[in-house]
Scaffold this motif. Structure first.
Motif, PDB file in Angstrom:
ATOM      1  N   TYR A   1       0.826  -1.200   0.000  1.00  0.00           N
ATOM      2  CA  TYR A   1       0.000   0.000   0.000  1.00  0.00           C
ATOM      3  C   TYR A   1       0.869   1.263   0.000  1.00  0.00           C
ATOM      4  O   TYR A   1       2.018   1.226   0.445  1.00  0.00           O
ATOM      5  CB  TYR A   1      -0.911   0.026   1.228  1.00  0.00           C
ATOM      6  CG  TYR A   1      -2.160  -0.798   1.076  1.00  0.00           C
ATOM      7  CD1 TYR A   1      -3.173  -0.402   0.208  1.00  0.00           C
ATOM      8  CD2 TYR A   1      -2.331  -1.971   1.796  1.00  0.00           C
ATOM      9  CE1 TYR A   1      -4.330  -1.152   0.066  1.00  0.00           C
ATOM     10  CE2 TYR A   1      -3.486  -2.728   1.661  1.00  0.00           C
ATOM     11  CZ  TYR A   1      -4.482  -2.312   0.789  1.00  0.00           C
ATOM     12  OH  TYR A   1      -5.612  -3.059   0.647  1.00  0.00           O
ATOM     13  N   PRO A   2       0.329   2.384  -0.476  1.00  0.00           N
ATOM     14  CA  PRO A   2       1.032   3.656  -0.312  1.00  0.00           C
ATOM     15  C   PRO A   2       1.368   3.858   1.161  1.00  0.00           C
ATOM     16  O   PRO A   2       0.589   3.457   2.038  1.00  0.00           O
ATOM     17  CB  PRO A   2       0.012   4.685  -0.804  1.00  0.00           C
ATOM     18  CG  PRO A   2      -0.853   3.935  -1.759  1.00  0.00           C
ATOM     19  CD  PRO A   2      -0.954   2.542  -1.203  1.00  0.00           C
ATOM     20  N   PRO A   3       2.517   4.451   1.473  1.00  0.00           N
ATOM     21  CA  PRO A   3       2.950   4.571   2.873  1.00  0.00           C
ATOM     22  C   PRO A   3       1.899   5.143   3.813  1.00  0.00           C
ATOM     23  O   PRO A   3       1.778   4.702   4.957  1.00  0.00           O
ATOM     24  CB  PRO A   3       4.172   5.501   2.774  1.00  0.00           C
ATOM     25  CG  PRO A   3       4.716   5.236   1.405  1.00  0.00           C
ATOM     26  CD  PRO A   3       3.519   4.992   0.519  1.00  0.00           C
ATOM     27  N   ILE A   4       1.117   6.081   3.323  1.00  0.00           N
ATOM     28  CA  ILE A   4       0.143   6.739   4.195  1.00  0.00           C
ATOM     29  C   ILE A   4      -0.986   5.808   4.613  1.00  0.00           C
ATOM     30  O   ILE A   4      -1.691   6.045   5.589  1.00  0.00           O
ATOM     31  CB  ILE A   4      -0.416   8.000   3.483  1.00  0.00           C
ATOM     32  CG1 ILE A   4      -0.983   8.983   4.497  1.00  0.00           C
ATOM     33  CG2 ILE A   4      -1.461   7.634   2.442  1.00  0.00           C
ATOM     34  CD1 ILE A   4      -1.327  10.318   3.910  1.00  0.00           C
ATOM     35  N   PHE A   5      -1.182   4.675   3.859  1.00  0.00           N
ATOM     36  CA  PHE A   5      -2.262   3.746   4.159  1.00  0.00           C
ATOM     37  C   PHE A   5      -1.829   2.584   5.061  1.00  0.00           C
ATOM     38  O   PHE A   5      -2.667   1.790   5.471  1.00  0.00           O
ATOM     39  CB  PHE A   5      -2.815   3.135   2.869  1.00  0.00           C
ATOM     40  CG  PHE A   5      -3.505   4.113   1.950  1.00  0.00           C
ATOM     41  CD1 PHE A   5      -3.839   5.391   2.377  1.00  0.00           C
ATOM     42  CD2 PHE A   5      -3.825   3.749   0.656  1.00  0.00           C
ATOM     43  CE1 PHE A   5      -4.464   6.286   1.529  1.00  0.00           C
ATOM     44  CE2 PHE A   5      -4.457   4.630  -0.202  1.00  0.00           C
ATOM     45  CZ  PHE A   5      -4.782   5.906   0.238  1.00  0.00           C
ATOM     46  N   ARG A   6      -0.556   2.437   5.315  1.00  0.00           N
ATOM     47  CA  ARG A   6      -0.069   1.229   5.978  1.00  0.00           C
ATOM     48  C   ARG A   6      -0.461   1.207   7.449  1.00  0.00           C
ATOM     49  O   ARG A   6      -0.327   2.191   8.165  1.00  0.00           O
ATOM     50  CB  ARG A   6       1.448   1.115   5.819  1.00  0.00           C
ATOM     51  CG  ARG A   6       1.828   0.903   4.369  1.00  0.00           C
ATOM     52  CD  ARG A   6       3.320   0.989   4.144  1.00  0.00           C
ATOM     53  NE  ARG A   6       3.594   1.041   2.695  1.00  0.00           N
ATOM     54  CZ  ARG A   6       4.777   1.292   2.182  1.00  0.00           C
ATOM     55  NH1 ARG A   6       5.812   1.494   2.976  1.00  0.00           N
ATOM     56  NH2 ARG A   6       4.935   1.337   0.868  1.00  0.00           N
ATOM     57  N   GLN A   7      -0.936   0.012   7.890  1.00  0.00           N
ATOM     58  CA  GLN A   7      -1.413  -0.162   9.251  1.00  0.00           C
ATOM     59  C   GLN A   7      -0.946  -1.500   9.794  1.00  0.00           C
ATOM     60  O   GLN A   7      -0.517  -2.365   9.041  1.00  0.00           O
ATOM     61  CB  GLN A   7      -2.948  -0.128   9.274  1.00  0.00           C
ATOM     62  CG  GLN A   7      -3.549   1.126   8.666  1.00  0.00           C
ATOM     63  CD  GLN A   7      -5.046   0.993   8.572  1.00  0.00           C
ATOM     64  OE1 GLN A   7      -5.730   1.235   9.547  1.00  0.00           O
ATOM     65  NE2 GLN A   7      -5.545   0.577   7.427  1.00  0.00           N
ATOM     66  N   PRO A   8      -1.049  -1.708  11.123  1.00  0.00           N
ATOM     67  CA  PRO A   8      -0.701  -3.008  11.702  1.00  0.00           C
ATOM     68  C   PRO A   8      -1.608  -4.105  11.145  1.00  0.00           C
ATOM     69  O   PRO A   8      -2.710  -3.841  10.664  1.00  0.00           O
ATOM     70  CB  PRO A   8      -0.938  -2.805  13.210  1.00  0.00           C
ATOM     71  CG  PRO A   8      -0.941  -1.338  13.410  1.00  0.00           C
ATOM     72  CD  PRO A   8      -1.466  -0.738  12.144  1.00  0.00           C
TER      73      PRO A   8
ATOM     74  N   PHE B   1       4.634  -0.878  -3.333  1.00  0.00           N
ATOM     75  CA  PHE B   1       4.166   0.427  -3.803  1.00  0.00           C
ATOM     76  C   PHE B   1       5.130   1.012  -4.823  1.00  0.00           C
ATOM     77  O   PHE B   1       4.725   1.516  -5.877  1.00  0.00           O
ATOM     78  CB  PHE B   1       4.022   1.360  -2.589  1.00  0.00           C
ATOM     79  CG  PHE B   1       3.717   2.787  -2.934  1.00  0.00           C
ATOM     80  CD1 PHE B   1       2.548   3.135  -3.590  1.00  0.00           C
ATOM     81  CD2 PHE B   1       4.602   3.795  -2.578  1.00  0.00           C
ATOM     82  CE1 PHE B   1       2.262   4.465  -3.897  1.00  0.00           C
ATOM     83  CE2 PHE B   1       4.335   5.117  -2.872  1.00  0.00           C
ATOM     84  CZ  PHE B   1       3.159   5.455  -3.532  1.00  0.00           C
ATOM     85  N   GLU B   2       6.417   0.923  -4.541  1.00  0.00           N
ATOM     86  CA  GLU B   2       7.423   1.483  -5.436  1.00  0.00           C
ATOM     87  C   GLU B   2       7.445   0.739  -6.777  1.00  0.00           C
ATOM     88  O   GLU B   2       7.624   1.354  -7.837  1.00  0.00           O
ATOM     89  CB  GLU B   2       8.798   1.427  -4.773  1.00  0.00           C
ATOM     90  CG  GLU B   2       8.943   2.339  -3.564  1.00  0.00           C
ATOM     91  CD  GLU B   2       8.248   1.814  -2.312  1.00  0.00           C
ATOM     92  OE1 GLU B   2       8.047   2.601  -1.373  1.00  0.00           O
ATOM     93  OE2 GLU B   2       7.901   0.603  -2.279  1.00  0.00           O
ATOM     94  N   SER B   3       7.253  -0.576  -6.744  1.00  0.00           N
ATOM     95  CA  SER B   3       7.240  -1.357  -7.979  1.00  0.00           C
ATOM     96  C   SER B   3       6.058  -0.977  -8.861  1.00  0.00           C
ATOM     97  O   SER B   3       6.183  -0.866 -10.072  1.00  0.00           O
ATOM     98  CB  SER B   3       7.191  -2.853  -7.660  1.00  0.00           C
ATOM     99  OG  SER B   3       8.385  -3.279  -7.033  1.00  0.00           O
ATOM    100  N   LYS B   4       4.906  -0.773  -8.237  1.00  0.00           N
ATOM    101  CA  LYS B   4       3.722  -0.380  -9.012  1.00  0.00           C
ATOM    102  C   LYS B   4       3.915   0.990  -9.638  1.00  0.00           C
ATOM    103  O   LYS B   4       3.499   1.225 -10.777  1.00  0.00           O
ATOM    104  CB  LYS B   4       2.478  -0.417  -8.119  1.00  0.00           C
ATOM    105  CG  LYS B   4       1.979  -1.823  -7.820  1.00  0.00           C
ATOM    106  CD  LYS B   4       0.777  -1.837  -6.908  1.00  0.00           C
ATOM    107  CE  LYS B   4       1.123  -1.436  -5.501  1.00  0.00           C
ATOM    108  NZ  LYS B   4       0.040  -1.737  -4.526  1.00  0.00           N
ATOM    109  N   GLN B   5       4.543   1.886  -8.906  1.00  0.00           N
ATOM    110  CA  GLN B   5       4.807   3.204  -9.470  1.00  0.00           C
ATOM    111  C   GLN B   5       5.728   3.115 -10.687  1.00  0.00           C
ATOM    112  O   GLN B   5       5.523   3.814 -11.675  1.00  0.00           O
ATOM    113  CB  GLN B   5       5.426   4.118  -8.415  1.00  0.00           C
ATOM    114  CG  GLN B   5       4.455   4.590  -7.345  1.00  0.00           C
ATOM    115  CD  GLN B   5       5.100   5.579  -6.400  1.00  0.00           C
ATOM    116  OE1 GLN B   5       6.158   5.323  -5.840  1.00  0.00           O
ATOM    117  NE2 GLN B   5       4.473   6.731  -6.244  1.00  0.00           N
TER     118      GLN B   5
END
Length: 347
Positions: A13-20, A94-98
């Motif tokens: 996920y994009p960094p801002i969406f990441r959760q436990p 996320f980086e690979s998808k970008q």
């Protein structure tokens, strides 16, 4: 790019969406607020694609602006393959998808598609849509596939995703064309009764169709500003949604939000702004949104089709405008006031 650089990762996920990590269990109705109404299996209007009843279709479009489509003819195997391949590609980092989807015809987005990536970077978490997706203009995808038919692609899964989307998009175009004809046949009948010379059957352009595949994260601590997709209307003529069984789609009717119960092997069709204008407000562009689930991520696929950019839309209730005019006004409003004003600008 070698496949080893595209290994699956928990950081998909994009960094801002990441959760436990969270438990994979849920009560599908526990997140509904008291003012939300569950639209069950037999509540939403149902249209049978194999024998379209124009009167029932007219009632669904005028009273609801949204309906469930059954017997649509899309092979279940195709849908399952597309869903599973989409999940696998979404699980890339996320980086690979970008990197992998950095240019046409398939592009990767997250947050609010109407804003560019630079604008998104400035948004606070509570002001963005909690979703990511792939945007695919289907006419460009067909050209790309022909041009690369005998070439080698960087990543087998992304290649498979493109081919599956192209095949699925062909079915969506077939469905949209048939449904649009049935809708406009009724509108043309009404226009003849009123001696109206407008020809509403000529607006749909299949070459404008595009597909978006969305993934919504589970959200551990949702609040009133955290939505998978905030309230909006589509700018399209027709939108066709294929949602998984997690649920979360809601639409507005008679001042109340209704939760659409997911039913396997059915599609949800809703009308957009262009259909409202074409019909002279006989049909409404329905407001809708996506509520996040606390325990499960959600996957959906949306098809959207429009008029050609330069076709003049004429209606007694609106100033003459083209879809290009409408799109430019939407972008202007997003920058100036922060939200889409829509058809009210053309009254």
């Amino acid at each position: 790019m070698k496949n080893m650089s595209l290994q699956y990762t928990s950081d998909s996920y994009p960094p801002i969406f990441r959760q436990p990590n969270i438990p994979l269990c849920c009560n599908e109705n526990q997140d509904l607020c008291n003012h939300e109404v569950v639209v069950g299996r037999n509540t939403l209007p149902v249209v049978d694609f194999q024998c379209v009843n124009e009167e029932k279709l007219h009632e669904a479009c005028s009273d609801w602006g949204v309906f469930r489509l059954v017997n649509h003819g899309i092979p279940t195997t195709l849908i399952n393959q597309l869903v599973e391949t989409s999940k696998q590609v979404f699980n890339y980092s996320f980086e690979s998808k970008q990197r992998l989807f950095s240019c046409s015809p398939v592009t990767y987005f997250w947050g609010t598609p109407a804003l560019n990536s630079k604008g998104l970077a400035l948004q606070q978490p509570q002001n963005i849509n909690w979703m990511e997706g792939f945007n695919v203009p289907l006419s460009q995808l067909s050209s790309h596939t022909r041009a690369h038919k005998h070439g080698k692609d960087d990543d087998p899964l992304s290649t498979s995703l493109r081919y599956l989307i192209q095949e699925y998009g062909n079915h969506q175009s077939r469905i949209a064309e048939t449904i649009y004809k049935a809708i406009t046949d009724r509108l043309l009948l009404d226009q003849r009764r009123l001696d109206d010379s407008r020809n509403c059957s000529s607006y749909l352009s299949l070459s404008t169709g595009f597909l978006r595949v969305y993934r919504y994260p589970a959200l551990v601590q949702p609040n009133e500003t955290s939505w998978g997709m905030d309230v909006h209307t589509d700018s399209s003529i027709i939108s066709i949604l294929n949602q998984d069984l997690v649920g979360g789609l809601q639409f507005m009717r008679h001042g109340h939000w209704h939760h659409v119960h997911p039913v396997a092997n059915t599609l949800i069709v809703n009308l957009g702004d262009m259909m409202q204008a074409i019909s002279d407000d006989k049909y409404k562009s329905v407001k809708h949104r996506v509520k996040l689930n606390k325990y499960k991520e959600r996957l959906s696929m949306g098809y959207f089709v429009f008029p050609d950019d330069d076709i003049l839309i004429q209606s007694p209730s609106y100033k003459p405008f083209t879809y290009s005019d409408f799109r430019a006004q939407v972008q202007q409003d997003l920058k100036a006031v922060g939200y889409k004003v829509g058809l009210q600008r053309f009254k």
